[in-house]
Design a protein around this motif. Structure first.
Motif, PDB file in Angstrom:
ATOM      1  N   THR A 152       7.411   9.406  -0.576  1.00 42.09           N
ATOM      2  CA  THR A 152       6.916   8.017  -0.837  1.00 42.09           C
ATOM      3  C   THR A 152       5.674   7.579   0.038  1.00 42.09           C
ATOM      4  O   THR A 152       5.928   7.760   1.364  1.00 42.09           O
ATOM      5  CB  THR A 152       8.125   6.979  -0.539  1.00 42.09           C
ATOM      6  OG1 THR A 152       9.207   7.366  -1.333  1.00 42.09           O
ATOM      7  CG2 THR A 152       7.632   5.485  -0.889  1.00 42.09           C
ATOM      8  N   PRO A 153       4.621   7.308  -0.586  1.00 47.00           N
ATOM      9  CA  PRO A 153       3.505   6.786   0.516  1.00 47.00           C
ATOM     10  C   PRO A 153       3.921   5.613   1.146  1.00 47.00           C
ATOM     11  O   PRO A 153       4.282   4.636   0.480  1.00 47.00           O
ATOM     12  CB  PRO A 153       2.238   6.858  -0.580  1.00 47.00           C
ATOM     13  CG  PRO A 153       2.821   7.059  -1.686  1.00 47.00           C
ATOM     14  CD  PRO A 153       4.421   7.075  -1.804  1.00 47.00           C
ATOM     15  N   PRO A 154       3.458   5.593   2.378  1.00 46.07           N
ATOM     16  CA  PRO A 154       3.929   4.491   3.324  1.00 46.07           C
ATOM     17  C   PRO A 154       3.267   3.142   2.528  1.00 46.07           C
ATOM     18  O   PRO A 154       3.787   1.987   2.573  1.00 46.07           O
ATOM     19  CB  PRO A 154       3.150   4.731   4.740  1.00 46.07           C
ATOM     20  CG  PRO A 154       3.116   6.300   4.733  1.00 46.07           C
ATOM     21  CD  PRO A 154       2.957   6.652   3.216  1.00 46.07           C
ATOM     22  N   ASP A 155       1.847   3.353   2.271  1.00 46.31           N
ATOM     23  CA  ASP A 155       1.398   2.218   1.624  1.00 46.31           C
ATOM     24  C   ASP A 155       2.278   1.611   0.181  1.00 46.31           C
ATOM     25  O   ASP A 155       1.985   0.264   0.351  1.00 46.31           O
ATOM     26  CB  ASP A 155      -0.077   2.466   1.165  1.00 46.31           C
ATOM     27  CG  ASP A 155      -0.918   1.267   1.006  1.00 46.31           C
ATOM     28  OD1 ASP A 155      -0.991   0.603   1.660  1.00 46.31           O
ATOM     29  OD2 ASP A 155      -1.705   1.303  -0.171  1.00 46.31           O
ATOM     30  N   GLN A 156       2.729   2.485  -0.423  1.00 43.61           N
ATOM     31  CA  GLN A 156       3.541   1.705  -1.453  1.00 43.61           C
ATOM     32  C   GLN A 156       4.577   1.061  -0.975  1.00 43.61           C
ATOM     33  O   GLN A 156       4.817  -0.133  -1.579  1.00 43.61           O
ATOM     34  CB  GLN A 156       4.175   3.273  -2.266  1.00 43.61           C
ATOM     35  CG  GLN A 156       4.660   2.867  -3.812  1.00 43.61           C
ATOM     36  CD  GLN A 156       4.860   4.002  -4.336  1.00 43.61           C
ATOM     37  OE1 GLN A 156       4.641   5.065  -3.885  1.00 43.61           O
ATOM     38  NE2 GLN A 156       5.431   3.815  -5.616  1.00 43.61           N
ATOM     39  N   ALA A 157       5.339   1.375   0.140  1.00 44.67           N
ATOM     40  CA  ALA A 157       6.224   0.684   0.623  1.00 44.67           C
ATOM     41  C   ALA A 157       5.806  -0.763   1.058  1.00 44.67           C
ATOM     42  O   ALA A 157       6.277  -1.750   0.928  1.00 44.67           O
ATOM     43  CB  ALA A 157       7.223   1.403   1.703  1.00 44.67           C
ATOM     44  N   ARG A 158       4.684  -0.745   1.753  1.00 40.74           N
ATOM     45  CA  ARG A 158       4.060  -1.800   2.480  1.00 40.74           C
ATOM     46  C   ARG A 158       3.657  -2.864   1.193  1.00 40.74           C
ATOM     47  O   ARG A 158       3.967  -4.144   1.322  1.00 40.74           O
ATOM     48  CB  ARG A 158       2.775  -1.479   3.078  1.00 40.74           C
ATOM     49  CG  ARG A 158       1.997  -2.733   3.671  1.00 40.74           C
ATOM     50  CD  ARG A 158       0.663  -2.562   4.097  1.00 40.74           C
ATOM     51  NE  ARG A 158      -0.264  -2.038   3.161  1.00 40.74           N
ATOM     52  CZ  ARG A 158      -1.080  -2.725   2.274  1.00 40.74           C
ATOM     53  NH1 ARG A 158      -0.805  -4.214   2.508  1.00 40.74           N
ATOM     54  NH2 ARG A 158      -1.916  -2.397   1.491  1.00 40.74           N
ATOM     55  N   LEU A 159       3.261  -2.447   0.131  1.00 42.57           N
ATOM     56  CA  LEU A 159       2.800  -3.343  -0.959  1.00 42.57           C
ATOM     57  C   LEU A 159       3.909  -4.203  -1.414  1.00 42.57           C
ATOM     58  O   LEU A 159       3.995  -5.115  -1.605  1.00 42.57           O
ATOM     59  CB  LEU A 159       2.238  -2.435  -2.029  1.00 42.57           C
ATOM     60  CG  LEU A 159       1.329  -3.030  -2.916  1.00 42.57           C
ATOM     61  CD1 LEU A 159       0.046  -3.196  -2.219  1.00 42.57           C
ATOM     62  CD2 LEU A 159       1.056  -2.007  -3.946  1.00 42.57           C
TER      63      LEU A 159
ATOM     64  N   PHE B 186       4.915   0.921   8.698  1.00 44.02           N
ATOM     65  CA  PHE B 186       5.755   1.984   7.778  1.00 44.02           C
ATOM     66  C   PHE B 186       5.251   3.360   8.130  1.00 44.02           C
ATOM     67  O   PHE B 186       4.009   3.937   8.308  1.00 44.02           O
ATOM     68  CB  PHE B 186       5.139   1.549   6.271  1.00 44.02           C
ATOM     69  CG  PHE B 186       5.497   0.220   5.962  1.00 44.02           C
ATOM     70  CD1 PHE B 186       6.841   0.082   5.066  1.00 44.02           C
ATOM     71  CD2 PHE B 186       4.799  -0.924   6.041  1.00 44.02           C
ATOM     72  CE1 PHE B 186       7.239  -1.117   4.996  1.00 44.02           C
ATOM     73  CE2 PHE B 186       4.998  -2.056   5.721  1.00 44.02           C
ATOM     74  CZ  PHE B 186       6.435  -2.330   5.054  1.00 44.02           C
TER      75      PHE B 186
END
Lengths: 238, 473
Positions: A41-48, A78
């Motif tokens: 999971t890309p950290p940015d995806q979770a941040r979003l 993240f």
């Protein structure tokens, strides 16, 4: 001013016991909300998706520290690697220590362990600053096979603390097994202060000693960071 | 050209807009307004992603097929593939250091050439990776059957597809429920594979040049002429899909200015050399006719030829690991490709949702796994490989074009740490070579690829016509 980093798995609902917020009141606190993601999971995806939720929780937590009388701010990270994030933010904020949160009520007595390769002076002045003018007792603990020298170290450290008006006790244990005797000593105390250990084969196999102490003692552990590592040690993760 | 965060505009048919936020990139983290994203991958991690994705297909599945088409000159076909890959890898490395964020080739193209090109590439890349994964899985199926045969259970090639399907479903489920330490495992596999191959190639290479063992029967280098060399290059280019995947994790790489170019260019060089030597060794062990007869697992027979049953076993085991690692890495890349386009509102936002329990993008993984299984069921190795190459080559060509476009009037934000040597010749030749390679594919692969691109463009026109991405960082 001394700064303590309080890392929390924010999206897993990890929180801070009132005893710890009160204990940390004399310090500057940075609450580090982190969320560890699996590699896929890309950290940015979770941040979003979760930034807002996590920030809300962090703001509430920060407010709790302020209610207890301290000063606090927060950061949100993240990451795939919890240790790396804690190390980086601790270095960036210039934190002197970080907390492994545990369960505790009001803290009446601290256990400060001087065992191992740690800077005794830093640990003592951190403990003194933590106690401040409050009615909190300190027990200095040392496990060593050299009993005579151990006693000297403990007594010298106790003297500097009692000069600042702190109720100090000392406890000397044999070297074998140091970990168990520390955990045993922890039973009568509400929180533990210890120094960050250099990475060793032992910590590679059994995990960080600080984490193990925290797990065994259940209560919070304040880990005083080692001073600036040499450059090559920073590069080692590469 | 506009620059800065304000350039992303418009909304898709559901009213979702591209999620573009101003960020500050440091060597250790990406800092947005309210959160930080840790960079956790080092150089070895980047190399492992590139090598781990690339190494499976080329070395273990193609030697038989390629030798059947081009004779010993198949080594030249792999060499051509390596050169094309390198010509694209250099521009990719420059763009990745200029925009060290997740998204990779899709990101560069949508920012450099606009939303339509981005949508076509982004959606085609999704399918390109799906085709590539299906190809790896079918290759895995052949090796799984051979493994069983090697331990004395002869099941025949009828089980190739069922086994491939089983493992395809397995990887999808595994990735959706969270794989602890998958990257470390991947690193281990890559090291193991490289060791097996280098030992094997060292021994086989010495034999092939006649220093040890019996002298091999000399064979004409290019028995079928030059055309098959080029068509074979187009077929085997699938072996080089993977270096651009490193750019998709650019947002997670430490010290991106150094580690991105090194791992992108480095993995192409390492893999290219290994491929060329492997084909040389394989065609020296057997005549190319015989190699072609062995089919997808010809390498096993090459291993047996040089080192007996141990050699055969080592290759069977290596092939199993390699195809597995390629397939797994590609499933992951697919879900990242879907995330990148859905963040830009070219796909519905729910496509990139992650679940809090496992922390995995289950919807995107499903959108990868489903179509992969359908394609695996067809079992058409060459078609799967060529369509995958086709869709990737379009992206690679456009990456080079995007670089040329960005360099022509450099926007203010464009400050790559690594610059392509030999600009503008290298990216220009890279673009031409990428598009030219497509011309040597079978018509059915070309038509399938074009159909997917047209469908992607149609989707953009229907769903996200108003979305603007050019220059939106």
């Amino acid at each position: 001013m001394t700064r303590v980093l309080v890392p929390l798995a924010i999206l897993e609902g990890e929180s801070v016991a009132t005893g710890l917020t009160t204990l940390l009141a004399p310090m500057d606190v940075t609450v580090l909300g982190y969320h560890v993601l699996p590699e896929q999971t890309p950290p940015d995806q979770a941040r979003l998706q979760y930034e807002e939720r996590a920030t809300d929780a962090l703001v509430d937590l920060t407010a709790e520290f302020e209610t207890a009388g301290g000063r606090a701010d927060h950061r949100l990270v993240f990451t795939h690697d919890r240790e790396q994030s804690i190390d980086r933010v601790a270095a960036e904020t210039g934190a002197d220590a970080y907390a492994i949160t545990g369960v505790t009520g009001p803290v009446d007595r601290l256990l400060v362990t001087l065992t191992g390769d740690v800077a005794v002076d830093r640990l003592c002045s951190f403990a003194a600053e933590l106690v401040a003018d409050r009615d909190i007792g300190v027990t200095l603990f040392l496990a060593t096979d050299d009993e005579a020298e151990g006693r000297d170290v403990l007594e010298a450290a106790a003297r500097t603390l009692s000069e600042r008006g702190i109720d100090v006790g000392i406890e000397l244990a044999g070297d074998d097994p140091a970990f168990e005797s520390l955990v045993e000593a922890a039973v009568d105390h509400d929180a533990i202060v210890m120094g960050e250990q250099a990475p060793s084969l032992r910590s590679l196999v059994f995990g960080e000693e600080t984490e193990r102490v925290a797990a065994e003692s259940v209560g919070p552990v304040l880990v005083v960071r080692r001073l600036e590592e040499p450059e090559d040690a920073v590069e080692r993760r590469d | 050209m506009e620059s800065g965060p304000s350039a992303a505009a418009g909304a898709n048919i559901e009213g979702e807009s591209p999620q573009v936020e101003p960020t500050v990139e440091t060597d250790d983290a990406t800092i947005t307004d309210g959160a930080e994203l840790e960079r956790t991958l080092g150089l070895t991690g980047g190399l492992a992603i590139g090598i781990g994705t690339m190494i499976g297909a080329g070395i273990f599945v193609f030697p038989g097929l390629a030798a059947g088409r081009a004779g010993p000159a198949a080594a030249a076909s792999f060499g051509i593939g390596a050169i094309v890959a390198l010509l694209v890898a250099l521009p990719t490395a420059e763009l990745a250091t200029a925009m060290p964020k997740s998204g990779g080739g899709y990101y560069f193209i949508s920012r450099g050439l606009g939303a339509l090109a981005g949508a076509v590439v982004g959606l085609s890349l999704w399918f390109g990776l799906v085709f590539a994964t299906a190809f790896y899985l079918v290759g895995f199926g052949y090796y799984a059957v051979d493994t069983l045969a090697e331990v004395g259970i002869a099941v025949g090639n009828g089980l190739v597809i069922p086994l491939a399907l089983l493992f395809g479903a397995g990887f999808t489920v595994l990735n959706a429920t969270g794989t602890e330490n998958a990257a470390k495992l991947q690193n281990g596999i890559v090291v193991l594979l490289l060791s097996i191959l280098i030992f094997f190639l060292g021994y086989g290479g010495l034999d092939a040049v006649g220093l040890i063992g019996d002298p091999a029967a000399p064979e004409r280098f290019a028995p079928f002429g030059t055309m098959p060399i080029l068509t074979t290059a187009a077929l085997v280019f699938t072996s080089y899909l993977g270096f651009a995947q490193i750019a998709t994790v650019a947002g997670e790489m430490k010290d991106p200015g150094r580690n991105l170019p090194l791992s992108i260019v480095g993995s192409v060089l390492i893999v290219g050399v290994l491929y060329v030597v492997t084909i040389f060794v394989a065609t020296s062990a057997f005549g190319s006719d015989q190699l072609a007869e062995f089919g997808e697992t010809a390498m096993v027979d090459v291993g047996r030829h040089y080192l007996g049953p141990i050699g055969a076993f080592a290759i069977v085991f290596g092939g199993l690991l390699a195809t597995m690692s390629s397939a797994n890495a590609s499933v992951l890349s697919t879900s990242r490709a879907i995330y990148a386009v859905s963040r830009d509102a070219l796909l519905p936002r729910w496509a990139s949702r992650i679940n809090l329990r496992y922390g995995t993008p289950h919807v995107a993984l499903g959108l990868a796994g489903g179509p992969i299984l359908v394609l695996v069921a067809t079992g058409r190795v060459e078609l799967l490989a060529e369509v995958a190459s086709f869709l990737h080559l379009i992206m690679y060509g456009l990456i080079c074009v995007a670089l040329l476009a960005l360099r022509r009037d450099e926007p203010e934000w464009y400050e790559p740490d690594f610059r392509v040597p030999g600009y503008p010749a290298v990216p220009a030749i890279g673009a031409i070579a990428s598009f030219a390679l497509i011309g040597f594919m079978q018509p059915v692969s070309q038509l399938t690829g074009i159909a997917i691109m047209v469908a992607a463009a149609g989707w953009y026109a229907y769903y996200a016509r108003d979305v603007k991405l050019k220059g939106a960082l």
